[in-house]
Design a protein around this motif. Sequence first.
Motif, short mmCIF file in Angstrom:
data_model
loop_
_atom_site.label_atom_id
_atom_site.label_comp_id
_atom_site.label_asym_id
_atom_site.label_seq_id
_atom_site.Cartn_x
_atom_site.Cartn_y
_atom_site.Cartn_z
N THR A 18 0.83 -1.21 0.00
CA THR A 18 0.00 0.00 0.00
C THR A 18 0.87 1.26 0.00
O THR A 18 0.63 2.20 -0.77
N ILE A 19 1.88 1.28 0.86
CA ILE A 19 2.77 2.43 0.93
C ILE A 19 3.51 2.62 -0.39
O ILE A 19 3.65 3.74 -0.89
N TRP A 20 3.98 1.51 -0.96
CA TRP A 20 4.69 1.60 -2.25
C TRP A 20 3.77 2.08 -3.36
O TRP A 20 4.18 2.85 -4.22
N GLY A 21 2.52 1.60 -3.35
CA GLY A 21 1.58 2.00 -4.39
C GLY A 21 1.35 3.50 -4.37
O GLY A 21 1.35 4.16 -5.42
N VAL A 22 1.15 4.07 -3.19
CA VAL A 22 0.94 5.51 -3.05
C VAL A 22 2.23 6.26 -3.38
O VAL A 22 2.20 7.40 -3.86
N ALA A 23 3.38 5.61 -3.16
CA ALA A 23 4.67 6.27 -3.42
C ALA A 23 4.88 6.60 -4.89
O ALA A 23 5.68 7.48 -5.22
N PHE A 24 4.17 5.89 -5.80
CA PHE A 24 4.29 6.22 -7.22
C PHE A 24 3.86 7.67 -7.48
O PHE A 24 4.42 8.35 -8.33
N VAL A 25 2.86 8.14 -6.73
CA VAL A 25 2.42 9.53 -6.86
C VAL A 25 3.53 10.46 -6.39
O VAL A 25 3.85 11.46 -7.04
N ALA A 26 4.14 10.14 -5.24
CA ALA A 26 5.22 10.96 -4.70
C ALA A 26 6.42 11.00 -5.65
O ALA A 26 7.02 12.05 -5.88
N GLN A 27 6.76 9.83 -6.22
CA GLN A 27 7.90 9.78 -7.14
C GLN A 27 7.62 10.58 -8.40
O GLN A 27 8.51 11.24 -8.93
N SER A 28 6.41 10.51 -8.89
CA SER A 28 6.04 11.24 -10.10
C SER A 28 6.18 12.74 -9.88
O SER A 28 6.71 13.46 -10.74
N VAL A 29 5.72 13.22 -8.72
CA VAL A 29 5.81 14.65 -8.43
C VAL A 29 7.26 15.06 -8.15
O VAL A 29 7.72 16.10 -8.63
N GLY A 30 7.98 14.23 -7.39
CA GLY A 30 9.35 14.57 -7.03
C GLY A 30 10.29 14.67 -8.21
O GLY A 30 11.21 15.50 -8.23
N MET A 31 10.05 13.84 -9.25
CA MET A 31 10.93 13.84 -10.42
C MET A 31 10.79 15.11 -11.25
O MET A 31 11.57 15.35 -12.17
#
Length: 314
Positions: A18-31
């Motif tokens: 679950t944490i990893w799945g939501v992290a895709f949003v964070a990674q997309s914004v951070g990049m």
Amino acid sequence: MMNKTQVRNSLLLLLTATIWGVAFVAQSVGMDYVGPFTFNMVRSLIGGIVLIPCIFLLGRLNSPEKYMQKEKAKVGILNDRASKADERKTLLKGGICCGILFSLATNIQQIGIQYTTVGRAGFITACYIVIVPILGMVFFHKKSRALIWGAVALALVGLYLLCMTDDFGIGKGDILVLICSVLFSLHILVIDHFSPKVDGVKMACIQFLVCAVFSAVPAFLTETIRISGLLAAWAPILYAGVLSCGVAYTLQIIGQKNMNPTVASLILSLESCISVLAGWVILGQKLTAREILGCVLMFGAIVLAQMPEKRRGN
């Protein structure tokens, strides 16, 4: 029937996914603000630093007498000093191996995503649910039940419906992400090997610090690191560092103890479903009927993999 430890570990792995799945949003914004090596370097460093006080606190909470009894029962010798030295050596070896594999996998994945679509990258990365049992069988002689192979096949169909587009082809990015999937498979198997022998939190801490060092070299050589970019990406970096690294990867190491690595990989592959759901809830991206069916098949695969094996009559 599943025992309490298996249920607990399954829930820990589900929380990890679950944490990893939501992290895709964070990674997309951070990049949008920093390069891939810089992002991985900073988030891994934060993940390692966050675990240091946790290690200290857990060490204070554990009773020294109980710790000594566990060590004597585990090793079966009275030479505690030699036992601790062997344990530290195993811990360091496991942390370094996991850190190297984690660094290679995450950085290659970030580079590969630049040359392929997110859907294709998600499908190819999640192919570790097939690669894990194959590598486990070839190199570690780990056998998987026919039920689990059926769950693997069902999960693959679900992942295809969830992530892939109609025009399928293999490009440079696809090959890089496939390499990443193999590395993540080895990472899962290495954790399966070391996690019963050492403190999972300590091994996770070493893993992140090793990854931070390995990511720092290409980050400083190939990317321009600006404080303004890091400050602009503070929220996604903190999420990826504290939760995705510090919490989730530690839960992975703890949750994989005494778990079949193939079953563990199936549960972790739910991050693909959760990333789609997170995009729907957080970013307003709608799910198609095909994607919903893919999510349903993925959850069905997890349930199938967790079903107890029928015992033959004596």
